[in-house]
Design a protein around this motif. Structure first.
Motif, PDB file in Angstrom:
ATOM      1  N   ASP A 181       0.816  -1.287  -0.195  1.00  0.00           N
ATOM      2  CA  ASP A 181      -0.240   0.164   0.310  1.00  0.00           C
ATOM      3  C   ASP A 181       1.199   1.492   0.235  1.00  0.00           C
ATOM      4  OD1 ASP A 181      -2.746  -1.526   0.096  1.00  0.00           O
ATOM      5  OD2 ASP A 181      -2.224  -1.716   2.444  1.00  0.00           O
ATOM      6  N   HIS A 182       0.218   2.128  -0.420  1.00  0.00           N
ATOM      7  CA  HIS A 182       0.986   3.600  -0.837  1.00  0.00           C
ATOM      8  C   HIS A 182       0.146   4.166   0.627  1.00  0.00           C
ATOM      9  CE1 HIS A 182       2.052   7.926  -1.604  1.00  0.00           C
ATOM     10  NE2 HIS A 182       3.220   7.174  -2.663  1.00  0.00           N
ATOM     11  N   CYS A 183       0.652   4.362   1.884  1.00  0.00           N
ATOM     12  CA  CYS A 183       0.116   5.182   2.436  1.00  0.00           C
ATOM     13  C   CYS A 183       0.965   4.711   3.846  1.00  0.00           C
ATOM     14  CB  CYS A 183      -1.331   3.965   3.180  1.00  0.00           C
ATOM     15  SG  CYS A 183      -2.664   4.892   4.232  1.00  0.00           S
ATOM     16  N   PHE A 184       1.485   5.835   4.324  1.00  0.00           N
ATOM     17  CA  PHE A 184       1.709   6.512   5.557  1.00  0.00           C
ATOM     18  C   PHE A 184       1.287   7.007   6.701  1.00  0.00           C
ATOM     19  CE2 PHE A 184       3.690   7.124   1.747  1.00  0.00           C
ATOM     20  CZ  PHE A 184       4.735   6.025   1.447  1.00  0.00           C
ATOM     21  N   VAL A 185       1.174   6.110   7.503  1.00  0.00           N
ATOM     22  CA  VAL A 185       0.654   7.192   9.184  1.00  0.00           C
ATOM     23  C   VAL A 185       1.354   6.980  10.258  1.00  0.00           C
ATOM     24  CG1 VAL A 185      -0.684   6.243  11.445  1.00  0.00           C
ATOM     25  CG2 VAL A 185      -1.329   5.031   8.924  1.00  0.00           C
ATOM     26  N   THR A 186       1.471   8.529  10.311  1.00  0.00           N
ATOM     27  CA  THR A 186       2.370   9.206  11.452  1.00  0.00           C
ATOM     28  C   THR A 186       1.717   9.860  13.087  1.00  0.00           C
ATOM     29  OG1 THR A 186       3.357  10.347   9.832  1.00  0.00           O
ATOM     30  CG2 THR A 186       4.358  11.158  11.433  1.00  0.00           C
ATOM     31  N   ASP A 187       2.018   9.378  13.820  1.00  0.00           N
ATOM     32  CA  ASP A 187       1.533   9.749  15.090  1.00  0.00           C
ATOM     33  C   ASP A 187       1.965  11.487  15.541  1.00  0.00           C
ATOM     34  OD1 ASP A 187       0.369  10.880  17.355  1.00  0.00           O
ATOM     35  OD2 ASP A 187       0.858   8.741  18.113  1.00  0.00           O
ATOM     36  N   VAL A 188       0.491  12.565  15.205  1.00  0.00           N
ATOM     37  CA  VAL A 188       1.140  13.794  15.078  1.00  0.00           C
ATOM     38  C   VAL A 188       0.637  14.799  16.679  1.00  0.00           C
ATOM     39  CG1 VAL A 188       1.336  13.649  12.523  1.00  0.00           C
ATOM     40  CG2 VAL A 188      -0.923  14.296  14.246  1.00  0.00           C
TER      41      VAL A 188
END
Length: 236
Positions: A181-188
């Motif tokens: 998957d082209h998906c990025f999860v960042t905890d902001v």
């Protein structure tokens, strides 16, 4: 999760095992581990802090005649009247809530919408600027999370969930992303402060501090479920 934090909190928790279990008792150890940018100003306004998942959060505001401490009982505790004043203030005017402790995840990439759509009950294929309240489900149809998603742009979403579900919801979201998957999860969570402005005068207050025409924040132009970038002083 540090050893020192856990040691301090565990000693208190174990020591309370046979103590009186007062309703709404606040932990006294391992405090001030996480504070929001508004912490000092909230204290100056009379905030009496509680703690949830290491975050210091205002539980109630002491008035001129109130002692800013918890006096525990099984009846109305000493903060009851103060909380009543706050509730009436929001019901009839406007109130400000420091919600910085809520967890915030940035989900980006061309597959971001598809992945969020797959695990959510509500459609994520909305116009940018829309806010969607939804649940996340497991393959058996059981509810795993209850949260809000904002579509920021075509390939960018922001997920906002409760402080208590922070790590669990983050893990569930990341588990939904595969290597293909082209998906990025960042905890902001720590990157953004968050204030809730609520009550019948909320739009008027926001228009005043943003120096905007109130009509631009009215129901017809800015209805429920919409997000908007505005300028307040030097901030966006």
């Amino acid at each position: 999760g540090t050893r020192e934090y856990l040691a301090d909190r565990t000693v208190e928790s174990l020591g309370l095992l046979y103590a009186m279990h007062w309703p709404n008792r606040q932990f006294e150890t391992a405090r001030n581990a996480r504070r929001t940018p508004f912490h000092d100003r909230l204290l100056a306004a009379g905030a009496v802090m509680g703690e949830l998942h290491a975050w210091e959060r205002p539980n109630w505001y002491a008035g001129p005649d109130d002692r800013p401490v918890y006096e525990y009982s099984f009846g109305h505790q000493n903060w009851f009247d103060a909380t009543r004043r706050e509730a009436l203030g929001v019901q009839n005017g406007v109130g400000l809530f420091d919600q910085t402790s809520m967890a915030k995840f940035l989900v980006q990439g061309k597959d971001a919408g598809r992945i969020l759509n797959r695990i959510s009950t509500a459609s994520m294929m909305v116009e940018p600027g829309r806010i969607v309240y939804t649940q996340w489900l497991n393959p058996a149809g059981g509810i795993e999370a209850d949260l809000t998603v904002i579509r920021l742009s075509e390939w960018q979403y922001q997920v906002i969930t409760s402080v208590g579900a922070h790590q669990r919801d983050l893990a569930w979201l990341r588990a939904a992303v595969t290597a293909d998957d082209h998906c990025f999860v960042t905890d902001v969570t720590n990157s953004f402060a968050m204030l809730g402005i609520m009550g019948p005068n909320a739009r008027a207050l926001l228009a005043d501090v943003a120096r905007m025409d109130l009509q631009l924040l009215g129901n017809e132009v800015f209805p429920f479920g919409q997000s908007k970038e505005i300028e307040i002083g030097y901030a966006i």
